[in-house]
Design a protein around this motif. Structure first.
Motif, short mmCIF file in Angstrom:
data_model
loop_
_atom_site.label_atom_id
_atom_site.label_comp_id
_atom_site.label_asym_id
_atom_site.label_seq_id
_atom_site.Cartn_x
_atom_site.Cartn_y
_atom_site.Cartn_z
N LEU A 44 6.02 -2.47 -3.04
CA LEU A 44 5.39 -1.62 -2.03
C LEU A 44 3.86 -1.62 -2.10
CD1 LEU A 44 5.91 0.27 0.34
CD2 LEU A 44 6.14 2.16 -1.28
N PRO A 45 3.23 -1.42 -3.28
CA PRO A 45 1.76 -1.47 -3.31
C PRO A 45 1.19 -2.82 -2.90
CG PRO A 45 2.61 -0.41 -5.29
CD PRO A 45 3.78 -1.03 -4.59
N LEU A 46 1.88 -3.91 -3.29
CA LEU A 46 1.42 -5.24 -2.89
C LEU A 46 1.48 -5.41 -1.38
CD1 LEU A 46 3.00 -7.60 -5.60
CD2 LEU A 46 0.64 -6.80 -5.46
N MET A 47 2.57 -4.94 -0.77
CA MET A 47 2.72 -5.07 0.67
C MET A 47 1.66 -4.24 1.41
SD MET A 47 6.05 -4.30 3.11
CE MET A 47 5.93 -2.52 2.98
N LEU A 48 1.45 -3.02 0.96
CA LEU A 48 0.50 -2.14 1.65
C LEU A 48 -0.94 -2.64 1.51
CD1 LEU A 48 1.94 1.35 0.64
CD2 LEU A 48 2.14 0.22 2.86
N GLN A 49 -1.29 -3.18 0.35
CA GLN A 49 -2.67 -3.59 0.12
C GLN A 49 -2.94 -5.03 0.55
OE1 GLN A 49 -4.31 -2.31 -3.78
NE2 GLN A 49 -2.52 -0.99 -3.96
N LEU A 50 -2.10 -5.96 0.12
CA LEU A 50 -2.33 -7.37 0.45
C LEU A 50 -1.80 -7.73 1.84
CD1 LEU A 50 -1.46 -9.06 -2.97
CD2 LEU A 50 -3.68 -8.30 -2.11
N GLY A 51 -0.69 -7.09 2.24
CA GLY A 51 -0.11 -7.40 3.54
C GLY A 51 -0.70 -6.60 4.68
N PHE A 52 -0.93 -5.30 4.46
CA PHE A 52 -1.39 -4.41 5.53
C PHE A 52 -2.87 -4.08 5.45
CE2 PHE A 52 3.07 -2.24 5.99
CZ PHE A 52 3.64 -3.49 6.21
N GLY A 53 -3.54 -4.43 4.33
CA GLY A 53 -4.97 -4.18 4.22
C GLY A 53 -5.35 -2.77 3.83
N TYR A 54 -4.43 -1.98 3.25
CA TYR A 54 -4.75 -0.62 2.83
C TYR A 54 -5.61 -0.65 1.56
CZ TYR A 54 -1.31 1.55 5.97
OH TYR A 54 -0.62 1.99 7.07
N THR A 55 -6.42 0.38 1.37
CA THR A 55 -7.13 0.54 0.10
C THR A 55 -6.13 1.02 -0.95
OG1 THR A 55 -7.69 2.88 0.46
CG2 THR A 55 -9.23 1.22 1.33
N PRO A 56 -6.44 0.82 -2.24
CA PRO A 56 -5.54 1.35 -3.27
C PRO A 56 -5.30 2.85 -3.15
CG PRO A 56 -7.09 -0.20 -4.24
CD PRO A 56 -7.51 0.00 -2.81
N PHE A 57 -6.32 3.60 -2.75
CA PHE A 57 -6.17 5.05 -2.63
C PHE A 57 -5.19 5.42 -1.52
CE2 PHE A 57 -8.07 9.27 -1.17
CZ PHE A 57 -7.40 9.99 -2.15
N TRP A 72 16.21 -0.76 2.66
CA TRP A 72 16.11 -1.81 3.69
C TRP A 72 15.17 -1.40 4.82
CZ3 TRP A 72 22.04 -2.81 3.42
CH2 TRP A 72 22.30 -3.85 2.50
N ALA A 73 15.07 -0.09 5.07
CA ALA A 73 14.17 0.38 6.13
C ALA A 73 12.71 0.02 5.83
CB ALA A 73 14.32 1.89 6.32
N ILE A 74 12.38 -0.06 4.55
CA ILE A 74 11.01 -0.44 4.19
C ILE A 74 10.70 -1.85 4.65
CG2 ILE A 74 9.39 -0.71 2.25
CD1 ILE A 74 11.01 1.34 0.70
N ALA A 75 11.75 -2.69 4.70
CA ALA A 75 11.56 -4.07 5.16
C ALA A 75 11.11 -4.13 6.61
CB ALA A 75 12.84 -4.87 4.97
N LEU A 76 11.34 -3.06 7.37
CA LEU A 76 10.96 -3.04 8.79
C LEU A 76 9.50 -2.64 8.99
CD1 LEU A 76 14.16 -1.27 10.25
CD2 LEU A 76 13.67 -3.73 10.11
N PHE A 77 8.82 -2.21 7.92
CA PHE A 77 7.42 -1.82 8.05
C PHE A 77 6.57 -3.03 8.48
CE2 PHE A 77 7.54 1.81 4.65
CZ PHE A 77 8.39 2.53 5.48
N THR A 78 5.63 -2.78 9.35
CA THR A 78 4.64 -3.78 9.75
C THR A 78 3.26 -3.13 9.70
OG1 THR A 78 4.63 -3.22 12.11
CG2 THR A 78 6.34 -4.78 11.34
#
Length: 467
Positions: free
Chosen positions: A283-296, A341-347
């Motif tokens: 999840l942190p890898l997806m949010l930061q590397l995939g979606f561009g979120y900051t660590p915070f 599995w619902a997390i897999a639907l995040f974009t």
């Protein structure tokens, strides 16, 4: 006015538990920053997560024996010192091998700190106050995972990831002072010999197997070395099984697996934890590397899962009393896998509030499942073998979570390579979530085999029916 021991001793142990719990969750949010600083592929950092978990699995079974042999205060203080030194080594690490070794060393302290602390409470607090004392101990276990991700994200975003480990130093020093002053140095009058051959075989087996699987395919070591570690690990574990069947007092008594409820808790729980154990890695890898979120911002979102888990802890017993273990484990477990599995639907376009709600609800399902699995494991274990059953369940929990990280890393790597991406992107993550969810779903097949009345006395259903 003197503080009663019923409150003071659990509070000291709770501080150590809070530090251990928070440290194990805070690092997940900082994985991309760690990878950037150490110039390694983010997937390679699965080794940093699994090394800590393997260390816990290896040393938890001997923590009780060491406290009996050398004294609870001595081992508790030593554990805090080891954990603090491991934290310092993590903070000054500049390469992945250094960081992995430091995390393993830190895990030795974590493995000793919490079980020995719990043992101190059991032996130093009067039985009439025991339930109250143990309830104080659960508070940090709930708040650590909630505060860990946003705190780690805040430190990584606005300071540096190294401070995640350095903040353990003042907490450890305070813990050492309080333990020295208030915790009694209790020893057992008679201590049975430790199963040293069993300890060596299980330690080498678990460590080599997980190291081989964690390093495979990431060019950290050669493929031949990874394969050799896996083969040797399997051989050592097979040797332990052979040894345990013949030893008078094995380190982990495998005959306990003949108890159906413990068998379901260990095997069914391990399969479920493989899927759920992948979330703090993926999840942190997806949010930061995939979606561009900051660590915070990533940490704030990730802590929604822990918040849901904390809420469910307050009402879990009502579900078990109303529906029983088998129904809760099968139905709630299935809902938990669907939420995974619902997390897999995040974009990247998914609204922040939608993701938070999915993680919050999923945290509720997973918390109820883990509470039920932990309880059903001991439903039919008699008191003399309770310590052995606890060791077995603890080892299985740590190894299965580590295996989930390994499996997630393999799935993410395969998805990335099959799609031909040079770096990790958002579309690489959904197949990995589907794979770990599929493995977790196998647990439902095993849990369905439980008797409808399994754990009825523990859940309170026997009392309800008689009334």
């Amino acid at each position: 006015m003197a503080i009663p021991r019923t409150f003071l001793v659990p509070l000291i142990v709770a501080c150590a538990l809070f530090m251990e719990q928070m440290d194990s969750t805070v690092i997940s949010t900082s994985l991309p920053a760690l990878a950037l600083d150490m110039a390694v592929d983010p997937i390679s950092l699965k080794l940093a997560l699994t090394s800590y978990l393997v260390s816990l699995a290896v040393f938890i079974p001997i923590s009780g024996w060491m406290a009996d042999r050398f004294g609870s205060r001595t081992i508790f203080r030593s554990a805090i010192c080891v954990f603090m030194l491991g934290s310092i080594l993590c903070g000054v690490s500049s390469t992945l091998p250094q960081f992995v070794a430091a995390r393993f060393f830190q895990g030795i302290g974590g493995a000793m700190m919490v079980p020995v602390g719990r043992l101190v409470i059991l032996r130093s607090v009067e039985k009439v106050n025991l339930v109250k004392a143990l309830s104080y101990l659960t508070i940090p276990a709930l708040f650590g995972p909630v505060l860990g991700p946003p705190l780690g994200g805040f430190i990584t975003t606005y300071f540096h990831w190294r401070w995640i480990f350095f903040i353990n130093i003042p907490i450890s020093i305070l813990g050492l002072y309080l333990a020295t002053r208030f915790i009694p140095d209790l020893k057992a009058e008679q201590v049975s010999p430790l199963d040293w051959p069993g300890f060596v075989l299980s330690a080498l087996g678990c460590s080599l197997l997980m190291m081989g699987l964690s390093t495979a395919g990431r060019h950290l070591v050669s493929g031949e070395v990874s394969l050799a570690c896996v083969v040797l690990g399997v051989l050592f574990l097979a040797a332990y099984v052979w040894h345990a069947r013949r030893a008078a007092a094995p380190l982990i008594d495998l005959t306990l697996l003949k108890i159906p409820t413990l068998q379901a808790g260990v095997f069914g729980g391990s399969l479920y934890r493989i899927g759920i154990g992948a979330i703090p890695f993926l999840l942190p890898l997806m949010l930061q590397l995939g979606f561009g979120y900051t660590p915070f911002h990533s940490g704030l979102l990730t802590c929604a899962t822990a918040a849901g888990a904390m809420f469910m802890k307050t009402i879990a017993s009502r579900f078990l009393e109303r529906y029983g273990f088998r129904t809760v484990l099968v139905v709630n477990g299935s809902l938990g896998i669907l939420s995974l599995w619902a997390i897999a639907l995040f974009t990247p376009q998914t609204p922040y509030i939608v993701m938070m709600l999915v993680l919050l609800i999923g945290g509720c399902f997973r918390s109820l499942q883990f509470t039920s699995l932990n309880a059903i494991s001991y439903a039919d274990v008699d008191n003399p073998r309770l310590s052995q059953a606890t060791s077995m369940a603890s080892v299985a929990q740590q190894l299965s979570i580590g295996m989930g990280v390994v499996l997630a890393g393999f799935a993410l790597q395969a998805s990335n390579e099959l799609q031909g991406h040079a770096t990790l992107v958002a579309s690489d993550f959904w197949p990995a979530f589907l794979v770990v969810g599929a493995v977790a779903s196998l647990s439902i097949l095993m849990l369905r085999r439980l008797s409808p009345n399994a754990g009825a006395e523990m859940s309170g259903r026997v009392k309800t029916k008689s009334a």
